[in-house]
Enzyme design. Structure first.
Site, PDB file in Angstrom:
ATOM      1  N   GLY A  68       0.797  -1.214   0.000  1.00 32.98           N
ATOM      2  CA  GLY A  68       0.000   0.000   0.000  1.00 32.98           C
ATOM      3  C   GLY A  68       0.824   1.255   0.000  1.00 32.98           C
ATOM      4  O   GLY A  68       0.387   2.297  -0.517  1.00 32.98           O
ATOM      5  N   ASP A  70       4.378   1.454  -1.092  1.00 33.17           N
ATOM      6  CA  ASP A  70       5.203   1.472  -2.308  1.00 33.17           C
ATOM      7  C   ASP A  70       4.466   0.685  -3.392  1.00 33.17           C
ATOM      8  O   ASP A  70       4.796  -0.457  -3.695  1.00 33.17           O
ATOM      9  CB  ASP A  70       6.576   0.872  -2.011  1.00 33.17           C
ATOM     10  N   CYS A 182      -9.439  -7.418  -1.183  1.00 32.33           N
ATOM     11  CA  CYS A 182      -9.313  -5.966  -1.291  1.00 32.33           C
ATOM     12  C   CYS A 182     -10.685  -5.303  -1.336  1.00 32.33           C
ATOM     13  O   CYS A 182     -11.489  -5.579  -2.235  1.00 32.33           O
ATOM     14  CB  CYS A 182      -8.528  -5.594  -2.547  1.00 32.33           C
ATOM     15  N   ASN A 245      -6.144  -7.462   6.363  1.00 30.32           N
ATOM     16  CA  ASN A 245      -6.263  -6.405   5.380  1.00 30.32           C
ATOM     17  C   ASN A 245      -7.053  -5.273   6.025  1.00 30.32           C
ATOM     18  O   ASN A 245      -7.269  -5.279   7.229  1.00 30.32           O
ATOM     19  CB  ASN A 245      -6.980  -6.956   4.143  1.00 30.32           C
ATOM     20  N   GLY A 295      -3.213  -3.121  12.828  1.00 29.56           N
ATOM     21  CA  GLY A 295      -3.283  -2.615  14.190  1.00 29.56           C
ATOM     22  C   GLY A 295      -2.036  -2.806  15.016  1.00 29.56           C
ATOM     23  O   GLY A 295      -2.049  -2.581  16.230  1.00 29.56           O
ATOM     24  N   TYR A 316       2.038  -0.273   8.866  1.00 30.06           N
ATOM     25  CA  TYR A 316       1.859   0.803   7.892  1.00 30.06           C
ATOM     26  C   TYR A 316       1.166   2.002   8.553  1.00 30.06           C
ATOM     27  O   TYR A 316       1.787   3.039   8.796  1.00 30.06           O
ATOM     28  CB  TYR A 316       1.082   0.311   6.673  1.00 30.06           C
TER      29      TYR A 316
END
Length: 356
Positions: A68, A70, A182, A245, A295, A316
């Site tokens: 997400g 790069d 996704c 995800n 998380g 992230y």
């Protein structure tokens, strides 16, 4: 502290996507300056751990960057210099896509979370293949693949679309991760429908050259369906799962933007991540790789996931809120556990809520 007191306030005055683009441009610029990455590495070096070999590559420690950030495989040297032991690039789709209209990222600061409906914006599989061609990366690189974001590309057409990407990219990294969950596709999901997933894996089996193959699954999935996916993954000789995800869940959020459509990421997802990790580790052999993602925004949460049987961890959204200090904190708490701790059913319930 420098990030939280100085850099984050500046970035948070900008639209989230503009802030991301600014950081990406700065990273590219650093990669182009001789000696810059060595200086960054000197400043950000965390306490070393005993390395571990997975997928035929050495992982210096368990903490990697989730897909997400790069999307087009352009920033791996910078991200390695920052301290990540591995990077998952993408999601990459066969056809290039501009994604959904802006605004499409929303901060939820009171919840330490984000909502995004990016729509899988990326330059496409052919461009990614060129970017990855004949590259010797300083760390392991995973390639995250998703179905092209188009209402015309679903079911069998979606299988063909993903197979084309797989053929182009399966040998360009150290492992391939199929993003079967996704929420940024036109129909809100992709291959979590079990018959369709089976058909996809059957087609990919004809194309595979031996590179490790993983599935990325949603934190919203029921434990019963997760068990079915695990069985399917083992039947087809897959190497592991990424758990999980972004989420459609919106319970107990406090920030003003919580009603925005898209996938939720960050602090609120940890309970679902942990519960599914504990459940999955009890169902798979120790050689089956489990990557916890969702998380993990503190060293304590990183340690809990490793104790529960995660082989690797991905962060992230927490990085956006805490900066590189989060990476160093997680590394400090994250020595590899070579013999997995297997939670006992007497002391752990797979569906118990996990909080700090």
């Amino acid at each position: 502290m420098f990030y939280e007191h100085w850099i984050r306030p500046f970035l948070f005055r900008l639209d989230p996507e503009t802030a991301h683009e600014l950081v990406s441009k700065a990273a590219k610029a650093a990669q182009a300056v001789p000696g810059a990455l060595a200086l960054i590495r000197l400043v950000t070096t965390a306490k070393a751990h005993e390395p571990r070999t997975l997928f035929g590559r050495t992982f210096a420690h368990p903490i990697g960057l989730a897909a997400g950030f790069d999307k087009n495989a352009e920033l791996v040297p910078f991200l390695h210099a920052l301290g990540f032991s591995f990077v998952e690039v993408g999601s990459i789709t066969h056809q290039a896509s501009a994604g959904n209209p802006r605004p499409r990222i929303f901060r939820l600061p009171e919840d330490k979370a984000l909502i995004n409906r990016m729509g899988l914006n990326n330059k496409g599989a052919e461009a990614a293949a060129l970017a990855l061609e004949n590259r010797v990366w300083p760390c392991p690189v995973g390639i995250n693949l998703a179905k092209t974001h188009s209402p015309a590309i679903v079911e069998e057409a979606g299988i063909r679309d993903l197979c084309k990407s797989f053929s182009l990219l399966q040998d360009k990294g150290d492992y391939v991760c199929l993003n079967i969950s996704c929420p940024n596709t036109s129909e809100g999901k992709t291959f979590e429908d079990l018959p369709l997933l089976r058909l996809l894996l059957q087609e990919l089996k004809k194309l595979r050259t031996g590179k490790p193959l993983l599935l990325k699954v949603s934190p919203d999935i029921s434990l019963a369906d997760l068990e079915k996916i695990i069985t399917l993954a083992l039947d087809f000789g897959l190497s592991g799962l990424v758990l999980g995800n972004t989420s459609h869940a919106r319970a107990e959020l406090r920030s003003a933007n919580f009603t925005e459509k898209g996938g939720l990421s960050g602090h609120p997802l940890f309970g679902a991540t942990y519960d599914r990790l504990v459940f999955a580790r009890e169902k798979v052999p120790s050689s089956f790789v489990l990557i916890a993602c969702g998380g993990i925004d503190s060293g304590e949460r990183a340690r809990r996931c490793l104790d529960a049987g995660a082989d690797l961890l991905q962060i992230y959204t927490g990085l956006i809120y805490k900066g590189p200090a989060l990476l160093r904190e997680c590394i400090a708490h994250s020595a590899f556990r070579f013999a997995h701790f297997r939670p006992s059913s007497k002391t752990h319930s797979p569906i118990a809520k996990s909080t700090e």
